[in-house]
Design a protein around this motif. Structure first.
Motif, short mmCIF file in Angstrom:
data_model
loop_
_atom_site.label_atom_id
_atom_site.label_comp_id
_atom_site.label_asym_id
_atom_site.label_seq_id
_atom_site.Cartn_x
_atom_site.Cartn_y
_atom_site.Cartn_z
N MET A 1 0.82 -1.20 0.00
CA MET A 1 0.00 0.00 0.00
C MET A 1 0.86 1.26 0.00
SD MET A 1 -3.09 0.77 0.08
CE MET A 1 -4.23 1.93 0.51
N GLU A 2 1.94 1.19 0.80
CA GLU A 2 2.83 2.35 0.84
C GLU A 2 3.48 2.58 -0.52
OE1 GLU A 2 5.64 2.13 4.01
OE2 GLU A 2 4.10 1.70 5.45
N ALA A 3 3.73 1.53 -1.25
CA ALA A 3 4.35 1.64 -2.58
C ALA A 3 3.39 2.33 -3.55
CB ALA A 3 4.74 0.26 -3.10
N ILE A 4 2.10 2.03 -3.42
CA ILE A 4 1.10 2.66 -4.30
C ILE A 4 0.98 4.15 -3.98
CG2 ILE A 4 -1.34 2.70 -4.89
CD1 ILE A 4 -1.39 -0.32 -4.48
N ILE A 5 0.97 4.48 -2.70
CA ILE A 5 0.87 5.90 -2.30
C ILE A 5 2.11 6.65 -2.76
CG2 ILE A 5 0.80 7.45 -0.31
CD1 ILE A 5 -0.98 5.39 1.08
N ALA A 6 3.27 6.04 -2.58
CA ALA A 6 4.51 6.69 -3.01
C ALA A 6 4.51 6.90 -4.52
CB ALA A 6 5.71 5.86 -2.58
N SER A 7 4.03 5.90 -5.26
CA SER A 7 3.95 6.01 -6.73
C SER A 7 2.97 7.10 -7.14
CB SER A 7 3.52 4.67 -7.34
OG SER A 7 4.49 3.69 -7.12
N ALA A 8 1.84 7.16 -6.46
CA ALA A 8 0.83 8.19 -6.76
C ALA A 8 1.39 9.58 -6.48
CB ALA A 8 -0.43 7.94 -5.95
N ILE A 9 2.12 9.75 -5.38
CA ILE A 9 2.73 11.05 -5.05
C ILE A 9 3.77 11.41 -6.11
CG2 ILE A 9 4.20 12.24 -3.40
CD1 ILE A 9 2.66 10.78 -1.17
N ALA A 10 4.54 10.42 -6.54
CA ALA A 10 5.55 10.67 -7.58
C ALA A 10 4.91 11.10 -8.89
CB ALA A 10 6.41 9.42 -7.77
N VAL A 11 3.83 10.44 -9.27
CA VAL A 11 3.12 10.78 -10.50
C VAL A 11 2.53 12.18 -10.38
CG1 VAL A 11 1.11 10.22 -11.94
CG2 VAL A 11 2.67 8.41 -11.21
N LEU A 12 1.90 12.50 -9.26
CA LEU A 12 1.33 13.83 -9.06
C LEU A 12 2.41 14.90 -9.07
CD1 LEU A 12 -1.42 13.17 -6.34
CD2 LEU A 12 -1.74 13.79 -8.73
N GLY A 13 3.54 14.63 -8.44
CA GLY A 13 4.67 15.57 -8.45
C GLY A 13 5.18 15.81 -9.85
N THR A 14 5.29 14.75 -10.63
CA THR A 14 5.73 14.87 -12.03
C THR A 14 4.73 15.69 -12.84
OG1 THR A 14 6.86 12.72 -11.86
CG2 THR A 14 6.41 13.57 -14.07
N LEU A 15 3.45 15.40 -12.65
CA LEU A 15 2.41 16.16 -13.37
C LEU A 15 2.42 17.64 -12.97
CD1 LEU A 15 -0.59 13.66 -13.35
CD2 LEU A 15 0.84 14.34 -15.31
N LEU A 16 2.56 17.89 -11.68
CA LEU A 16 2.61 19.28 -11.20
C LEU A 16 3.83 19.99 -11.77
CD1 LEU A 16 1.41 21.48 -9.42
CD2 LEU A 16 2.79 20.58 -7.53
N GLY A 17 4.98 19.33 -11.76
CA GLY A 17 6.20 19.91 -12.31
C GLY A 17 6.06 20.20 -13.80
N SER A 18 5.48 19.27 -14.53
CA SER A 18 5.26 19.47 -15.97
C SER A 18 4.30 20.62 -16.23
CB SER A 18 4.72 18.19 -16.61
OG SER A 18 5.65 17.15 -16.53
N GLY A 19 3.26 20.69 -15.42
CA GLY A 19 2.28 21.77 -15.57
C GLY A 19 2.89 23.13 -15.31
#
Length: 154
Positions: free
Chosen positions: A1-19
């Motif tokens: 579960m922690e791996a999924i949350i960490a992956s989701a945070i990483a994806v959101l961070g990448t999207l925010l950075g790209s935006g």
């Protein structure tokens, strides 16, 4: 579960950075386009104002020469030979005036440019040499004042 949350945070961070990168690039591009457009307009105005002033001087010179051809004895040149050149220069001055009027945002400058052309056009309608000399001085000063006024819009 922690791996999924960490992956989701990483994806959101990448999207925010790209935006954010896209937003900054867009803003930089818009500024560059605005600067380029403003500089092009400034160059066109400079060209139009300089061309108009030069054309006015040539037209003025031709009208003064026409006056001397009409009033001096013997005339330095046949007035009928001078008239076509004067008409051509008047047309050039009017075309240059239209260009100035299309490029300027200042209604006062536009009216002043038109008034100077009208004053120059009146030069040969003088009857005496002292009156001509006065109008020559006035039109020369009016052209100089127009150039100074146009300079403020560059």
């Amino acid at each position: 579960m922690e791996a999924i949350i960490a992956s989701a945070i990483a994806v959101l961070g990448t999207l925010l950075g790209s935006g954010l990168t896209l937003a900054f690039q867009r803003r930089t591009t818009d500024r560059t386009h605005a600067f380029t457009r403003d500089e092009r307009l400034r160059q066109e105005r400079l060209d139009a104002y300089a061309t108009y002033a030069g054309t006015l001087l040539n037209y003025r010179r031709s009208l003064i020469h026409l006056w001397f051809c009409l009033h001096e004895q013997p005339p330095p040149e046949d007035p009928e030979a001078v008239r076509p050149r004067t008409y051509d220069l008047r047309s050039e001055a009017q075309e240059a005036l239209f260009r100035v009027q299309m490029l300027t945002d200042d209604e006062t400058l536009s009216r002043t440019a038109e008034d100077v052309l009208a004053a120059v056009t009146e030069l040969p309608r003088t009857d005496s040499r002292p009156e001509l000399d006065t109008r020559r001085r006035e039109t020369r000063d009016a052209i100089s004042a127009l150039v100074r006024a146009a300079k403020r819009h560059l």
